[in-house]
Motif scaffolding. Structure first.
Motif, PDB file in Angstrom:
ATOM      1  N   UNK A  26      -8.313 -28.659  20.717  1.00  0.00           N
ATOM      2  CA  UNK A  26      -8.969 -28.993  21.598  1.00  0.00           C
ATOM      3  C   UNK A  26     -10.376 -29.703  21.109  1.00  0.00           C
ATOM      4  N   UNK A  27     -10.857 -30.936  21.554  1.00  0.00           N
ATOM      5  CA  UNK A  27     -11.759 -31.468  21.420  1.00  0.00           C
ATOM      6  C   UNK A  27     -12.556 -31.765  22.571  1.00  0.00           C
ATOM      7  N   UNK A  44     -18.191 -34.117  30.775  1.00  0.00           N
ATOM      8  CA  UNK A  44     -17.456 -34.162  29.282  1.00  0.00           C
ATOM      9  C   UNK A  44     -15.988 -34.318  29.439  1.00  0.00           C
ATOM     10  N   UNK A  45     -15.566 -35.125  28.320  1.00  0.00           N
ATOM     11  CA  UNK A  45     -14.058 -35.463  28.170  1.00  0.00           C
ATOM     12  C   UNK A  45     -13.384 -34.170  27.451  1.00  0.00           C
ATOM     13  N   UNK A  46     -12.384 -33.812  27.922  1.00  0.00           N
ATOM     14  CA  UNK A  46     -11.556 -32.871  26.894  1.00  0.00           C
ATOM     15  C   UNK A  46     -10.173 -33.415  26.558  1.00  0.00           C
ATOM     16  N   UNK A  47      -9.730 -33.291  25.249  1.00  0.00           N
ATOM     17  CA  UNK A  47      -8.610 -33.874  24.629  1.00  0.00           C
ATOM     18  C   UNK A  47      -7.857 -33.016  23.975  1.00  0.00           C
ATOM     19  N   UNK A  48      -6.512 -33.003  23.854  1.00  0.00           N
ATOM     20  CA  UNK A  48      -5.786 -31.903  23.156  1.00  0.00           C
ATOM     21  C   UNK A  48      -4.657 -31.484  23.965  1.00  0.00           C
ATOM     22  N   UNK A  49      -4.289 -30.493  23.357  1.00  0.00           N
ATOM     23  CA  UNK A  49      -2.864 -29.780  24.036  1.00  0.00           C
ATOM     24  C   UNK A  49      -3.446 -28.648  24.864  1.00  0.00           C
ATOM     25  N   UNK A  50      -2.409 -28.025  25.585  1.00  0.00           N
ATOM     26  CA  UNK A  50      -2.687 -26.804  26.505  1.00  0.00           C
ATOM     27  C   UNK A  50      -4.118 -27.065  27.430  1.00  0.00           C
ATOM     28  N   UNK A  51      -4.041 -28.364  27.905  1.00  0.00           N
ATOM     29  CA  UNK A  51      -5.214 -28.356  28.765  1.00  0.00           C
ATOM     30  C   UNK A  51      -5.488 -27.817  30.097  1.00  0.00           C
ATOM     31  N   UNK A  52      -4.357 -27.343  30.468  1.00  0.00           N
ATOM     32  CA  UNK A  52      -4.106 -26.485  31.932  1.00  0.00           C
ATOM     33  C   UNK A  52      -4.937 -24.981  31.333  1.00  0.00           C
ATOM     34  N   UNK A 102     -27.834 -38.154  23.471  1.00  0.00           N
ATOM     35  CA  UNK A 102     -27.077 -39.323  23.211  1.00  0.00           C
ATOM     36  C   UNK A 102     -25.692 -39.411  23.081  1.00  0.00           C
ATOM     37  N   UNK A 103     -25.266 -38.369  22.365  1.00  0.00           N
ATOM     38  CA  UNK A 103     -23.978 -38.202  22.006  1.00  0.00           C
ATOM     39  C   UNK A 103     -23.645 -36.550  21.654  1.00  0.00           C
ATOM     40  N   UNK A 104     -22.504 -36.168  22.001  1.00  0.00           N
ATOM     41  CA  UNK A 104     -22.269 -34.867  21.586  1.00  0.00           C
ATOM     42  C   UNK A 104     -20.812 -34.774  21.684  1.00  0.00           C
ATOM     43  N   UNK A 105     -20.286 -34.093  20.354  1.00  0.00           N
ATOM     44  CA  UNK A 105     -18.719 -34.075  20.419  1.00  0.00           C
ATOM     45  C   UNK A 105     -18.408 -32.812  19.502  1.00  0.00           C
ATOM     46  N   UNK A 106     -17.203 -32.205  19.616  1.00  0.00           N
ATOM     47  CA  UNK A 106     -16.645 -31.172  18.846  1.00  0.00           C
ATOM     48  C   UNK A 106     -15.505 -31.874  18.148  1.00  0.00           C
ATOM     49  N   UNK A 107     -15.353 -31.365  16.656  1.00  0.00           N
ATOM     50  CA  UNK A 107     -14.302 -31.784  15.839  1.00  0.00           C
ATOM     51  C   UNK A 107     -14.449 -30.737  14.755  1.00  0.00           C
ATOM     52  N   UNK A 197     -11.010 -39.111  16.599  1.00  0.00           N
ATOM     53  CA  UNK A 197     -11.004 -40.779  16.305  1.00  0.00           C
ATOM     54  C   UNK A 197     -11.154 -41.673  17.568  1.00  0.00           C
ATOM     55  N   UNK A 198     -10.312 -41.136  18.481  1.00  0.00           N
ATOM     56  CA  UNK A 198     -10.299 -41.814  19.866  1.00  0.00           C
ATOM     57  C   UNK A 198     -11.645 -41.779  20.617  1.00  0.00           C
ATOM     58  N   UNK A 199     -12.273 -40.553  20.426  1.00  0.00           N
ATOM     59  CA  UNK A 199     -13.845 -40.570  21.108  1.00  0.00           C
ATOM     60  C   UNK A 199     -14.605 -41.577  20.291  1.00  0.00           C
ATOM     61  N   UNK A 200     -14.668 -41.342  18.908  1.00  0.00           N
ATOM     62  CA  UNK A 200     -15.500 -42.432  18.294  1.00  0.00           C
ATOM     63  C   UNK A 200     -15.359 -44.088  18.437  1.00  0.00           C
ATOM     64  N   UNK A 201     -14.286 -44.166  18.849  1.00  0.00           N
ATOM     65  CA  UNK A 201     -13.644 -45.390  19.130  1.00  0.00           C
ATOM     66  C   UNK A 201     -14.038 -45.937  20.190  1.00  0.00           C
TER      67      UNK A 201
END
Length: 221
Positions: A26-27, A44-52, A102-107, A197-201
């Motif tokens: 999850x990111x 916020x956007x959430x990406x990854x598996x097991x989103x439910x 301005x920007x915040x993300x987990x990785x 990478x998708x979030x950065x692009x």
């Protein structure tokens, strides 16, 4: 003098860390933060598996007062939440020092932040706040003033990670028609997850387009 600061912090140092650390793929990417009298409202956007399953974990978190799914794009989900902020926590320090997110993300087990502070005193106040409240593990990557930014206007206020991702994507033909490389291949080359990478692009492309066309960021409803 307004300062721009980029830094990282261990994911477990923040309130949501207890939720995110239970999910391996999850990111999260914060796209907007609205301070309120009793807390703050992040988008916020959430990406990854097991989103439910992850969504259920967020809804059951005692500090999240409300959670609303706003949109789904390529299986990534955009949420709006109302978060109960307690004094002594990281996000309370943001509100107290008038910092702009301005920007915040987990990785990869860390949060990456890009903040803007009104002046050096506010930056010092925020740093001292973190030390006083045992918010440890902060690693500052870059500090620069708006004057320095003006002298590097061609960077479009991109973070180093966004610039690296866009340059590699352009060089490898990601923006060509048809595409000559996939996000998965580029992520492998950079040694990061495909979601990161998708979030950065996505974030970097938005900054470049808005700056090039002299537009202001769209308001989220």
């Amino acid at each position: 003098m307004t300062l721009s600061v980029e830094f990282r912090i261990p994911i477990e140092s923040l309130p949501l860390g207890s939720v995110i650390s239970n999910f391996d793929d999850i990111s999260i990417e914060l796209v907007r933060v609205i301070p309120t009298r009793d807390g703050f409202i992040p988008y916020f956007w959430v990406a990854g598996k097991e989103l439910d399953t992850f969504e259920c974990a967020l809804e059951n978190h005692p500090r999240i007062l409300s959670l609303e799914l706003l949109d789904v794009v390529n299986r990534d989900r955009l949420y709006q939440a109302e978060w109960d902020v307690k004094y002594g926590e990281f996000f309370a320090g943001i509100i107290d020092t008038d910092a702009a997110v301005l920007e915040a993300y987990s990785d990869a087990g860390k949060w990456f932040f890009h903040f803007r502070f009104p002046n050096h005193d506010q930056l010092t106040q925020f740093y001292n706040y973190c030390i006083a409240n045992k918010i440890t593990g902060i690693q500052i990557d870059r500090v620069h003033s708006l004057t320095e930014r003006a002298s590097h206007a061609h960077e479009f206020d991109l973070t180093p990670e966004q610039r690296e991702a866009l340059v590699l994507a352009a060089q490898r033909g990601y923006f060509s028609t048809p595409r000559e490389v996939t996000l998965k291949e580029l992520a492998t080359e950079l040694g990061i997850s495909q979601q990161a990478l998708s979030q950065r692009v996505r974030g970097g492309t938005e900054k470049v387009v808005l700056e090039a066309l002299k537009l202001t960021p769209p308001e989220l409803e």
